[in-house]
Write an enzyme that holds these catalytic residues in place. Structure first.
Site, PDB file in Angstrom:
ATOM      1  N   VAL A  85      -3.349  -3.337   2.701  1.00  0.00           N
ATOM      2  CA  VAL A  85      -3.220  -3.605   4.140  1.00  0.00           C
ATOM      3  C   VAL A  85      -4.529  -4.200   4.643  1.00  0.00           C
ATOM      4  O   VAL A  85      -5.605  -3.769   4.263  1.00  0.00           O
ATOM      5  CB  VAL A  85      -2.866  -2.295   4.874  1.00  0.00           C
ATOM      6  CG1 VAL A  85      -2.934  -2.460   6.380  1.00  0.00           C
ATOM      7  CG2 VAL A  85      -1.481  -1.815   4.438  1.00  0.00           C
ATOM      8  N   ASP A  86      -4.441  -5.232   5.486  1.00  0.00           N
ATOM      9  CA  ASP A  86      -5.651  -5.909   5.958  1.00  0.00           C
ATOM     10  C   ASP A  86      -6.124  -5.358   7.303  1.00  0.00           C
ATOM     11  O   ASP A  86      -5.595  -4.353   7.786  1.00  0.00           O
ATOM     12  CB  ASP A  86      -5.408  -7.424   6.011  1.00  0.00           C
ATOM     13  CG  ASP A  86      -4.358  -7.818   7.038  1.00  0.00           C
ATOM     14  OD1 ASP A  86      -4.081  -7.045   7.973  1.00  0.00           O
ATOM     15  OD2 ASP A  86      -3.795  -8.921   6.902  1.00  0.00           O
ATOM     16  N   SER A  87      -7.106  -6.018   7.891  1.00  0.00           N
ATOM     17  CA  SER A  87      -7.697  -5.485   9.116  1.00  0.00           C
ATOM     18  C   SER A  87      -6.775  -5.640  10.331  1.00  0.00           C
ATOM     19  O   SER A  87      -7.049  -5.099  11.392  1.00  0.00           O
ATOM     20  CB  SER A  87      -9.057  -6.131   9.383  1.00  0.00           C
ATOM     21  OG  SER A  87      -8.906  -7.518   9.575  1.00  0.00           O
TER      22      SER A  87
END
Lengths: 148, 148, 148, 148
Positions: C27-29
């Site tokens: 999962v990214d920012s």
């Protein structure tokens, strides 16, 4: 957790600085570099060291060996965020064992220490057998580097 | 390198087994799992533990905290290859500090130990400030788990 | 962008469902799965299909071939978040060419389509040479599967 | 598979070259870069473009928007190996839609094309709502770049 350095392992004067830009896909949902990605930065540093001193993955391979990692430690002091640049200092640790030991210090672009760590590699031959004695190419490399 | 456990940190009886299949993209050009990917398996194990005992990332977040990793160690005993299944045992280490400490043992499908390791997490609040004292939700969770 | 399916390529009845839990490190920012990680889910689906029907990476290798990806497309419809489970449907696309073509549909745990995509693989032999004709083991596999 | 470019989408003169060294951990057990990792190189190229022209992830964020990827395509022509350097050319594709479209060409250090691809991004506001019209900051940016 306290980490004791190997007996008879000493700091050498061989070191290398390498810079890498934090990738968007390396940052997690907390907005900071995911902790496991620091091992990629250590690898960037180790390989930059290897290219500088002739002991990179491909040099070792050319000599008929691989050097798998058998131990890694990472201590995080401060997070890196997207937009930051990781400045990786890689130092060769001199050990009498048939091992390659590196210590790492990563700073951000402002000189603040973000993390320190260490990796230990062993040597395996073309049939994946562990080399109990340091391979001769490695002994010669150390001699050439002025390490006894 | 010898790793000393934190003073006053003891093994608890809380543990969890989780299995994950080695992904093709986790294996390097030596045909074995790249060493940094074991931190993904540790995370799989830690989150499976968290879902079992109510202390997963999302539980901690719901209580207004994050729990970033501040230290990781990995000791590799044996490689995993593509086609292998990693069986991850995650154990909660009881510490009086404002920390979450887990130890991990990964075996392959034949029961052979491939790697052991440990992670330490701290607590940060919604403004990313380090919690010097254990948050009350964590103290309550420990009490509920029979840990003093 | 409109994607035209290969001429003479048709849907087969061979398909496989595989579930994988979104990892925190995927999962990214923005709090959603980083777009490149969907190719890992496609690979999970493709290999689950391969294990079910005897055409996985290791089966192909046993026959002296590799099957590198030469084209991938991904269309995102809806994001996945941490805590979600990706339900991957992998379908074999029947083509007269010396290629393996899969189409993928990923849904979340509520049955909502999150992404669709397609991959194309070719065959290379042990000296990395492209096979211009379908290898005989692949022709036999298709016959066994009732595909002409 | 033939990919048709969006109607009314044209090549612009805006482009950027960025070099990145293949990481050991990006190479799979076939000794070549794992196909999914090319999306990291595309991201490297896209962000280098963004820093050059003022339209990077952080610039977009400053304006209150995110720009998630909704479509990616990759066509592989030739593999990259460990030791190679990826030379990424990123071109802005001008479209009247509320989208950011980039095309990519990756060459190796000898100038050989290894892969081409394209990504499409949309705009979402601070509440993750899709922007049906191009945000005013983006219209202004295009005007400043001489794109109508």
């Amino acid at each position: 957790m306290r980490i004791k350095t190997h007996k008879n392992t000493t700091h050498s004067n061989l070191s290398c600085i390498y810079e890498t830009r934090v990738r968007f896909n390396e940052v997690d949902s907390l907005g900071i570099v995911w902790h496991g990605n620091y091992l990629k930065y250590f690898e960037d540093g180790r390989e930059a060291f290897g290219r500088k001193y002739g002991i990179a993955y491909l040099d070792i391979k050319k000599n008929g060996f691989a050097s798998p990692i058998v131990q890694s430690t990472i201590d995080h002091k401060h997070p890196l965020k997207y937009g930051d640049v990781a400045v990786i200092e890689t130092k060769f640790m001199n050990s009498p064992a048939a091992k390659i030991i590196f210590s790492y210090t990563i700073k951000n672009q402002e000189g603040q220490i973000v993390c320190v760590g260490q990796t230990t590699q062993v040597f395996t031959d073309s049939s994946s057998k562990l080399a109990l004695l340091a391979p001769s190419f490695y002994i010669q490399w150390k001699a050439k580097m002025g390490l006894s």
